[in-house]
Scaffold this motif. Structure first.
Motif, PDB file in Angstrom:
ATOM      1  N   GLY A 173      20.628  73.917   9.019  1.00  0.00           N
ATOM      2  CA  GLY A 173      19.342  73.727   9.426  1.00  0.00           C
ATOM      3  C   GLY A 173      19.488  73.516  10.945  1.00  0.00           C
ATOM      4  N   THR A 174      18.319  72.978  11.606  1.00  0.00           N
ATOM      5  CA  THR A 174      18.303  72.984  12.960  1.00  0.00           C
ATOM      6  C   THR A 174      17.808  71.719  13.557  1.00  0.00           C
ATOM      7  N   LEU A 175      18.275  70.984  14.415  1.00  0.00           N
ATOM      8  CA  LEU A 175      17.749  69.657  14.878  1.00  0.00           C
ATOM      9  C   LEU A 175      16.629  69.864  15.974  1.00  0.00           C
ATOM     10  N   GLU A 176      15.965  69.057  16.095  1.00  0.00           N
ATOM     11  CA  GLU A 176      14.562  69.122  16.986  1.00  0.00           C
ATOM     12  C   GLU A 176      15.095  69.706  18.483  1.00  0.00           C
ATOM     13  N   SER A 177      16.373  69.361  18.703  1.00  0.00           N
ATOM     14  CA  SER A 177      16.915  69.806  19.901  1.00  0.00           C
ATOM     15  C   SER A 177      17.140  71.404  20.087  1.00  0.00           C
ATOM     16  N   GLY A 178      17.209  72.018  18.871  1.00  0.00           N
ATOM     17  CA  GLY A 178      17.359  73.349  18.734  1.00  0.00           C
ATOM     18  C   GLY A 178      18.896  73.377  18.210  1.00  0.00           C
ATOM     19  N   ILE A 179      19.454  72.579  17.985  1.00  0.00           N
ATOM     20  CA  ILE A 179      21.142  72.804  17.777  1.00  0.00           C
ATOM     21  C   ILE A 179      21.183  73.182  16.287  1.00  0.00           C
ATOM     22  N   ARG A 180      21.975  74.025  16.029  1.00  0.00           N
ATOM     23  CA  ARG A 180      22.232  74.291  14.436  1.00  0.00           C
ATOM     24  C   ARG A 180      23.166  73.555  13.860  1.00  0.00           C
TER      25      ARG A 180
END
Length: 279
Positions: free
Chosen positions: A60-67
């Motif tokens: 998935g992806t964190l809100e910061s865009g990090i996978r």
């Protein structure tokens, strides 16, 4: 229960309602903390890799865009509840092992957080979050290389054996050192190897005893033989496959393993998978 990880190790304990998250300071961010506070929200948005009675996992992806990779361990009932009343939850154990492996220089996805929910000591859901591995080689491509490129199988066996000898000398047993838990990464024209899935890993004081070394080695060899049965990887029988991995390990660790007992453990693993051994 006392915190098994501390700020002195670069770990930030984050109190949660009915639980605790342990955050790797190297990965700390507001987005990661929000995910740790409500991991189900992240898990419900992932591309699922596994969904079973024991675990649910995906990318998935964190809100910061990090996978990221997130894995949930389920409470499977009374026996599970009783077993973990005083035991460390699996994500926390895996988190600790991952930190130790990175400290040893082993290539693994960065462990980012372990999240454990308990109520009156009773373990509920628990989670682990790590970086999503980038640059990995698809499993089929790696298998094709091992089967078709001259010397590739031998080079792979040597590198894996030396890696295993290295972590064993540091007191780390992987516990499930099989082909599917080896990650392969392209770095320019070269391929390097690392590890993932540390749910069965254990940490020990000092170099591992022979018994634990033997179990990891036999698991690796049996996994390779199982793959070879289906894909025609060299060599053609289990004794030769064992020697492929065992010889470089013995040179690196400066110890000898009885071949008969190693073959017996390999066959045990293979029989559990209901595979036919080559003659």
């Amino acid at each position: 229960m006392t915190d098994p990880l501390s700020a002195s190790q670069g770990i930030i304990p984050l109190p949660l309602r009915s639980g605790t998250a342990w955050i790797n300071a190297l990965a700390d961010s507001p987005a990661l903390r929000r995910a740790a506070q409500n991991p189900e929200t992240l898990l419900n948005q992932v591309q699922l890799i596994k969904d079973s009675r024991s675990t649910r996992a995906g990318i998935g992806t964190l809100e910061s865009g990090i996978r990221v990779f997130i894995k949930r361990h389920n409470n499977k009932g009374l026996r599970y509840t009783l077993r973990y009343l005083f035991r460390e939850a699996r994500p926390l154990k895996a988190f600790r092992a991952a930190l130790a492996l990175r400290e040893c220089g082993v290539k693994i996805p960065m462990p980012m957080a372990a999240i454990v929910f308990r109520k009156a000591r009773i373990l509920g859901l628990s989670y682990q979050i790590s970086e999503a591995l980038e640059g990995g080689i698809p499993a089929e491509e790696l298998r094709s290389r091992l089967a078709n490129e001259p010397g590739a199988a031998e080079a792979f066996a040597t590198e894996m054996s030396l890696l295993l000898a290295h972590i064993h000398a540091k007191g780390i047993a992987h516990g499930d050192f099989k082909f599917s838990n080896i990650c392969s990464i392209k770095e320019g024209d070269k391929i390097s190897y690392g590890l993932w899935d540390f749910d069965a890993a254990t940490l020990h004081k000092g170099p591992l005893p022979l018994r634990l070394r033997r179990n990891d080695l036999a698991r690796l060899c049996s996994s390779y033989v199982e793959l070879g049965i289906r894909l025609g990887l060299p060599p053609e029988n289990e004794s030769a496959a064992l020697e492929l991995f065992l010889a470089p390990y013995e040179r690196a660790a400066n110890m000898r393993f009885p071949r008969d007992s190693m073959l017996a453990i390999m066959r045990h693993h293979l029989q559990r998978k209901r595979k036919c051994l080559p003659k």
